[in-house]
Scaffold this active site. Structure first.
Site, PDB file in Angstrom:
ATOM      1  N   GLU A  24       0.922  -1.206  -0.151  1.00 51.55           N
ATOM      2  CA  GLU A  24       0.206  -0.163  -0.061  1.00 51.55           C
ATOM      3  C   GLU A  24       0.908   1.134   0.091  1.00 51.55           C
ATOM      4  O   GLU A  24       1.420   1.579   1.068  1.00 51.55           O
ATOM      5  CB  GLU A  24      -0.954   0.023   1.202  1.00 51.55           C
ATOM      6  CG  GLU A  24      -1.782  -1.286   0.902  1.00 51.55           C
ATOM      7  CD  GLU A  24      -2.813  -1.309   2.356  1.00 51.55           C
ATOM      8  OE1 GLU A  24      -2.895  -0.527   3.038  1.00 51.55           O
ATOM      9  OE2 GLU A  24      -3.339  -2.323   2.390  1.00 51.55           O
ATOM     10  N   ARG A  63       1.942  -7.628   0.987  1.00 48.37           N
ATOM     11  CA  ARG A  63       1.162  -7.009   2.209  1.00 48.37           C
ATOM     12  C   ARG A  63       1.925  -7.458   3.652  1.00 48.37           C
ATOM     13  O   ARG A  63       1.964  -6.566   4.410  1.00 48.37           O
ATOM     14  CB  ARG A  63      -0.303  -7.840   2.258  1.00 48.37           C
ATOM     15  CG  ARG A  63      -1.012  -7.651   3.245  1.00 48.37           C
ATOM     16  CD  ARG A  63      -2.455  -8.257   3.351  1.00 48.37           C
ATOM     17  NE  ARG A  63      -3.317  -7.870   4.238  1.00 48.37           N
ATOM     18  CZ  ARG A  63      -4.254  -6.789   4.435  1.00 48.37           C
ATOM     19  NH1 ARG A  63      -4.472  -5.987   3.580  1.00 48.37           N
ATOM     20  NH2 ARG A  63      -5.157  -6.796   5.449  1.00 48.37           N
ATOM     21  N   ASN A  70      -0.861  -6.010  11.124  1.00 47.90           N
ATOM     22  CA  ASN A  70      -2.127  -5.245  11.552  1.00 47.90           C
ATOM     23  C   ASN A  70      -3.136  -5.980  12.269  1.00 47.90           C
ATOM     24  O   ASN A  70      -4.302  -5.641  12.547  1.00 47.90           O
ATOM     25  CB  ASN A  70      -2.703  -4.524  10.404  1.00 47.90           C
ATOM     26  CG  ASN A  70      -3.443  -3.281  10.943  1.00 47.90           C
ATOM     27  OD1 ASN A  70      -2.911  -2.255  11.642  1.00 47.90           O
ATOM     28  ND2 ASN A  70      -4.393  -3.013  10.264  1.00 47.90           N
ATOM     29  N   ARG A  71      -2.504  -7.357  12.864  1.00 50.12           N
ATOM     30  CA  ARG A  71      -3.538  -8.096  13.522  1.00 50.12           C
ATOM     31  C   ARG A  71      -2.779  -8.788  14.593  1.00 50.12           C
ATOM     32  O   ARG A  71      -3.317  -9.416  15.318  1.00 50.12           O
ATOM     33  CB  ARG A  71      -3.915  -9.076  12.693  1.00 50.12           C
ATOM     34  CG  ARG A  71      -4.710  -9.071  11.431  1.00 50.12           C
ATOM     35  CD  ARG A  71      -6.168  -8.271  11.645  1.00 50.12           C
ATOM     36  NE  ARG A  71      -6.877  -8.333  10.505  1.00 50.12           N
ATOM     37  CZ  ARG A  71      -6.827  -7.106   9.872  1.00 50.12           C
ATOM     38  NH1 ARG A  71      -5.929  -6.205   9.919  1.00 50.12           N
ATOM     39  NH2 ARG A  71      -7.477  -7.055   8.693  1.00 50.12           N
ATOM     40  N   HIS A 116      -3.187   3.804   5.105  1.00 51.10           N
ATOM     41  CA  HIS A 116      -3.520   2.517   4.195  1.00 51.10           C
ATOM     42  C   HIS A 116      -4.010   2.893   2.958  1.00 51.10           C
ATOM     43  O   HIS A 116      -4.656   3.964   2.933  1.00 51.10           O
ATOM     44  CB  HIS A 116      -4.498   1.678   5.016  1.00 51.10           C
ATOM     45  CG  HIS A 116      -3.861   1.041   6.300  1.00 51.10           C
ATOM     46  ND1 HIS A 116      -3.307  -0.414   6.051  1.00 51.10           N
ATOM     47  CD2 HIS A 116      -3.686   1.371   7.493  1.00 51.10           C
ATOM     48  CE1 HIS A 116      -2.866  -0.788   7.285  1.00 51.10           C
ATOM     49  NE2 HIS A 116      -2.981   0.265   8.126  1.00 51.10           N
ATOM     50  N   TYR A 164      -9.792  -6.221  16.108  1.00 54.68           N
ATOM     51  CA  TYR A 164      -8.398  -6.914  16.130  1.00 54.68           C
ATOM     52  C   TYR A 164      -7.523  -5.961  16.623  1.00 54.68           C
ATOM     53  O   TYR A 164      -7.634  -4.786  16.622  1.00 54.68           O
ATOM     54  CB  TYR A 164      -8.304  -7.357  14.540  1.00 54.68           C
ATOM     55  CG  TYR A 164      -8.339  -6.484  13.570  1.00 54.68           C
ATOM     56  CD1 TYR A 164      -7.466  -5.490  13.187  1.00 54.68           C
ATOM     57  CD2 TYR A 164      -9.613  -6.534  12.999  1.00 54.68           C
ATOM     58  CE1 TYR A 164      -7.836  -4.688  12.049  1.00 54.68           C
ATOM     59  CE2 TYR A 164      -9.996  -5.557  11.652  1.00 54.68           C
ATOM     60  CZ  TYR A 164      -8.827  -4.736  11.336  1.00 54.68           C
ATOM     61  OH  TYR A 164      -9.149  -3.921  10.368  1.00 54.68           O
ATOM     62  N   ARG A 168      -1.729   0.705  15.126  1.00 57.81           N
ATOM     63  CA  ARG A 168      -2.006   1.800  15.704  1.00 57.81           C
ATOM     64  C   ARG A 168      -2.497   1.827  17.070  1.00 57.81           C
ATOM     65  O   ARG A 168      -2.571   2.791  17.963  1.00 57.81           O
ATOM     66  CB  ARG A 168      -3.102   2.687  14.896  1.00 57.81           C
ATOM     67  CG  ARG A 168      -4.248   2.074  14.552  1.00 57.81           C
ATOM     68  CD  ARG A 168      -5.228   2.957  13.527  1.00 57.81           C
ATOM     69  NE  ARG A 168      -6.281   2.332  13.288  1.00 57.81           N
ATOM     70  CZ  ARG A 168      -6.559   1.424  12.434  1.00 57.81           C
ATOM     71  NH1 ARG A 168      -5.493   1.271  11.443  1.00 57.81           N
ATOM     72  NH2 ARG A 168      -7.853   0.958  12.101  1.00 57.81           N
ATOM     73  N   GLU A 178      -7.661   5.621   5.415  1.00 62.35           N
ATOM     74  CA  GLU A 178      -7.636   4.575   4.173  1.00 62.35           C
ATOM     75  C   GLU A 178      -8.152   5.580   3.253  1.00 62.35           C
ATOM     76  O   GLU A 178      -9.102   6.221   3.143  1.00 62.35           O
ATOM     77  CB  GLU A 178      -8.527   3.285   4.298  1.00 62.35           C
ATOM     78  CG  GLU A 178      -8.388   2.370   3.619  1.00 62.35           C
ATOM     79  CD  GLU A 178      -8.428   1.143   4.254  1.00 62.35           C
ATOM     80  OE1 GLU A 178      -8.065   0.042   3.359  1.00 62.35           O
ATOM     81  OE2 GLU A 178      -8.587   0.976   5.387  1.00 62.35           O
TER      82      GLU A 178
END
Length: 271
Positions: A24, A63, A70-71, A116, A164, A168, A178
């Site tokens: 991204e 990714r 991010n999880r 994002h 989740y 951040r 986003e």
């Protein structure tokens, strides 16, 4: 959604994350630019730190490397003993938590903006994780008004299926930004310009807040998940339909019964 009261404590430390997902590219480009010349993101009395969160994924333009960064900012992963056997993103999460956290502590950064892109036609979208956060509601209202007439949407992620442990989330105030549509691994000038303006207005709001400017109660419109509706599927469980051209790129519009669709079985072209 309305805001009534804004916290009194000044904002001191802000981070801008790019490359949480390495393909991204808008956030990656902006953060790298600001690392070389951060004049435009500096504000008096405020520490603003641009940061590439997943450099290995950025280098590969993918990714993630082992798992989604991010999880993995949950207590279990952040509390694991550091080891080379851990997935790369778990190790990286621990490093980021050490630099910008610790999560849920007084020492954590005040605000993290996580940048994002999406292939969806969401335009400029701000991600709000708590509908009771008056400070962020005021900030988002300020950004929306500053961007006008360019639309800016607010996506509320309080639905249980959207909970989740985001990158951040180690900050006291977590802000997802986003902007789309933009293909993965591609950089679009218009999308870059929009994201750049969103950060500018956000930092301007923080500066005004720290200077003691009062913000009257405000209301913002938000979008939230009510339920997930799957594609029609055949007996084998495979997707049996695609989005109709008249509906393509219409993510923000409401869907209604009776709107056209195309099934894979419609070989003759009948809709």
């Amino acid at each position: 959604m309305t805001s009534c009261h804004v916290a009194d404590d000044p904002i001191k430390k802000v981070a801008i994350f790019g490359g949480t997902h390495g393909n991204e590219l808008t956030g990656v480009f902006l953060v790298k630019h600001w690392l070389e010349n951060g004049t435009e993101i500096q504000r008096t009395g405020l520490e603003v730190k641009p940061f590439i969160t997943n450099p290995r994924a950025v280098k590969k333009c993918t990714r993630y490397v082992d798992c989604d960064l991010n999880r993995v900012f949950d207590p279990e992963n952040l509390g694991k003993k550091m080891s080379e056997d851990l997935p790369y993103e778990v190790r990286r999460a621990q490093e980021i938590n050490h630099l910008f956290g610790p999560k849920d502590s007084e020492d954590s950064y005040d605000i993290i903006f996580d940048l994002h892109n999406t292939t969806s036609n969401m335009g400029c979208t701000l991600i709000l994780e708590d509908s009771r956060n008056d400070f962020l509601i005021q900030m988002f209202h300020y950004i929306k008004m500053s961007l006008a007439p360019l639309p800016c949407y607010v996506y509320l992620t309080e639905h249980p299926s959207l909970k989740y442990a985001t990158t951040r989330s180690i900050a006291k105030y977590a802000v997802g930004i986003e902007v789309g549509p933009q293909p993965q691994g591609v950089l679009r000038a218009d999308i870059l310009d929009q994201m750049r303006k969103m950060i500018k207005h956000a930092l301007d709001f923080i500066h005004n807040f720290n200077e003691g400017k009062e913000f009257p109660p405000c209301a913002i419109e938000v979008y939230k998940i009510m339920e997930k509706v799957d594609y029609p599927r055949n007996k084998s469980g495979e997707i049996a339909a695609i989005i109709h051209p008249k509906l393509q790129m219409g993510e923000i519009r409401a869907l209604q019964l009776g709107l056209p669709r195309i099934r894979w079985s419609d070989r003759s072209g009948h809709h």
